[in-house]
Motif scaffolding. Structure first.
Motif: not given
Lengths: 298, 278
Positions: B104-108
């Protein structure tokens, strides 16, 4: 089933740079005047994918009925109606379910064993040039040999029983899993590895967090092919070397000259295979949702 | 043409000394000199843009600084120490973003902090705070749980920028990061990039940036100095000081000095650009 269907995902072009969606034109707009008279709904149902499939199925059964009437030998080709009756009878006795469960559990064991061996081995072969050089010739030599070719030998080793079909299916499932895993690891986007390196990610973490997820869509494709091949092979294995299961049932009722029942199990094999693939596809979408966006599909 | 000699200053952030890169084709053995005798000193907090015709070896220079490619000869030093491998202190933003499609955006954004050396000694709460901060900074609040394939080009670019900054590198290496965007989005993000870089803040807080672009106006708008490269082989043909004061706003584009500098750079690469399409 139709091999392709129109993908109805929103294209990037419809998304503005800031991320807001552009005002999309509703697809019903074109048929709106007709819908006012109820014809739009009818057309939409008539053209819907499941309704086309239903018609296709009806045509198939119709042709079958005609052919059966023309052959006029219930032994060679029973009519759809008699097969349906036979299926209802077998279902009532619980035989359809019990035999399916036997075959399915063998399939499950075989796929599990094959995956546990093939997937790690695939990673190792893709990552180690030397290991690949050792194993690749053997794999390529064994791969063209059909699983069925091992049935006579398997009869000597395992005898008639549940082990032989499991062995044959494991063998059949092994190769697509192995080769798709190798491909998946090899085709990894180098930029992603480069990105991980420049973020100071260790080799071990690169393997866990980049290589494994990057290869997962291809492994899933391998799993679906492995399932289909193993399901095709189980019938042959059970036909000859097993006292139970769907393949055995076909052979049993053949010997009793009960063609409608033979056909019942053949239909069942098709239905179970089809439904299982639907489940695997759904699983694939759930586990690797990004793969659809990348255009990876089998 | 104002080819400037680099003033000898005590401690450059990056020192590229006589870098060359030769590629050898795997089967034919044919040698291609991609970069020849590349010299550049970069001061701490400096924003350098490298422009040049396509195929001039801009990206190769960047990859060598990142440690992703080895130079055939010459040396690259950061803070006086030779660079030989990639490291978290030199962050890269790739041309096509290279986002992890399964994250996800956050995990990226948090990838480097969670799995790399930069976040190794960090408490979990601190790490999450950092991720939040950079998600907010690039304007991705509310999109944290989306996946890259669900985002527009402009938003992916923001994710890549947040990921780069969250990992806290000393030097930012950016390979045509705005190249794939439409013209309007580019203009907006150029201004934002300068804001995030800390143009309005203290000069000492700014990161050292090497930014590759083929947009001349983009280079003049962003850079402290513009390195102009020529191709076959790729070498430095000029280094220009951009003496337009910061903070720079949209009005800078109307500044006569802006046009002058753009014209000067264009005159340096015009012949090659025409030859390339002839």
């Amino acid at each position: 089933m139709p091999a392709t269907m129109p993908k109805q995902r929103p294209l990037n072009a419809a998304v503005l740079p800031g991320g807001e969606r552009g005002a999309a034109v509703p697809p019903q707009a074109a048929t709106a005047p007709a819908a006012r008279y109820g014809a739009g709904l009818f057309l939409r149902v008539w053209r819907s994918r499941w309704f086309i499939a239903l018609r296709s199925f009806a045509i198939f059964v119709g042709l079958w009925a005609l052919l059966a009437a023309w052959v006029a030998s219930p032994l060679q080709l029973p009519s759809p109606a008699t097969v349906f009756d036979a299926m209802v009878g077998l279902a009532r006795k619980g035989e359809l379910l019990s035999q399916t469960l036997i075959s399915a559990s063998r399939l499950g064991v075989a796929l599990l064993v094959a995956a546990v061996i093939a997937v790690p081995l695939g990673f190792a072969m893709a990552l180690s040039r030397e290991l690949n050089a050792y194993l690749d010739p053997i794999v390529e030599l064994l791969r063209p040999i059909s699983g069925i070719a091992w049935i006579p030998l398997g009869l000597f080793i395992f005898g008639v029983g549940g082990t032989l079909p499991v062995f044959i299916m494991t063998y059949v499932a092994f190769f697509p899993l192995l080769l798709n895993t190798i491909d998946g690891v090899r085709d990894i986007d180098r930029k992603l590895l480069a990105a991980a390196k420049t973020m100071g990610v260790t080799r071990k973490a690169q393997l866990v967090h980049v290589v494994v997820p990057a290869a997962l869509p291809s492994v899933m494709v391998g799993f679906r092919i492995a399932f289909a091949s193993a399901w095709a092979a189980i019938i042959a294995a059970e036909l000859i070397g097993s006292p139970s299961g769907l393949g055995f049932s076909i052979e049993w009722y053949r010997q009793l000259l009960m063609s409608p029942k033979v056909f019942s199990f053949i239909v069942l094999i098709g239905v179970v295979g089809y439904l299982s693939d639907l489940v695997l596809r759904a699983l694939q979408r759930k586990l690797t949702p990004w793969a659809e966006g990348l255009g990876i599909d089998a | 043409m104002s080819v400037q000699m680099i003033q000898p200053k005590p401690a450059p952030k990056l020192r590229l000394k006589g870098i060359s890169k030769e590629f050898i084709a795997p089967r034919t053995g044919q040698r291609t000199l991609a970069v020849a005798d590349f010299n550049l000193d970069v001061q701490p907090g400096e924003f350098i843009c490298i422009v040049g015709p396509s195929g001039c070896g801009k990206s190769t220079v960047l990859n060598m600084i990142a440690g992703l490619e080895k130079s055939t000869s010459g040396s690259i030093e950061m803070d006086g120490k030779a660079i030989s491998a990639p490291g978290a202190e030199r962050g890269v933003m790739f041309q096509d973003y290279a986002l992890f499609p399964w994250k996800s955006v956050r995990d990226n954004v948090g990838f480097g902090l969670r799995h790399g050396t930069a976040g190794a000694g960090m408490a979990k709460a601190e790490r999450e705070d950092r991720i939040n901060h950079f998600v907010q900074l690039v304007g991705l609040k509310g999109a944290e749980s989306k996946y890259p394939h669900q985002l527009s080009g402009g938003m992916r670019q923001r994710v890549a920028l947040a990921r780069l900054l969250a990992n806290g590198p000393d030097v930012l290496l950016m390979d045509e990061p705005l190249g794939a965007l439409d013209a309007q989005t580019r203009l907006v993000l150029q201004v934002e990039l300068l804001r995030i870089w800390g143009e309005t803040g203290n000069k000492d807080d700014r990161k050292t940036v090497i930014f590759i672009t083929h947009g001349i106006d983009e280079a003049v708008f962003l850079a402290d100095r513009v390195v102009v490269m020529s191709s076959h082989p790729g070498r430095v043909s000029a280094v220009l000081d951009v003496d337009i004061p910061r903070p720079r706003t949209e009005e800078v584009r109307l500044d006569p000095r802006f046009a002058e500098l753009s014209e000067e750079i264009w005159s340096l690469i015009r012949d090659e650009a025409y030859r390339a399409i002839a």
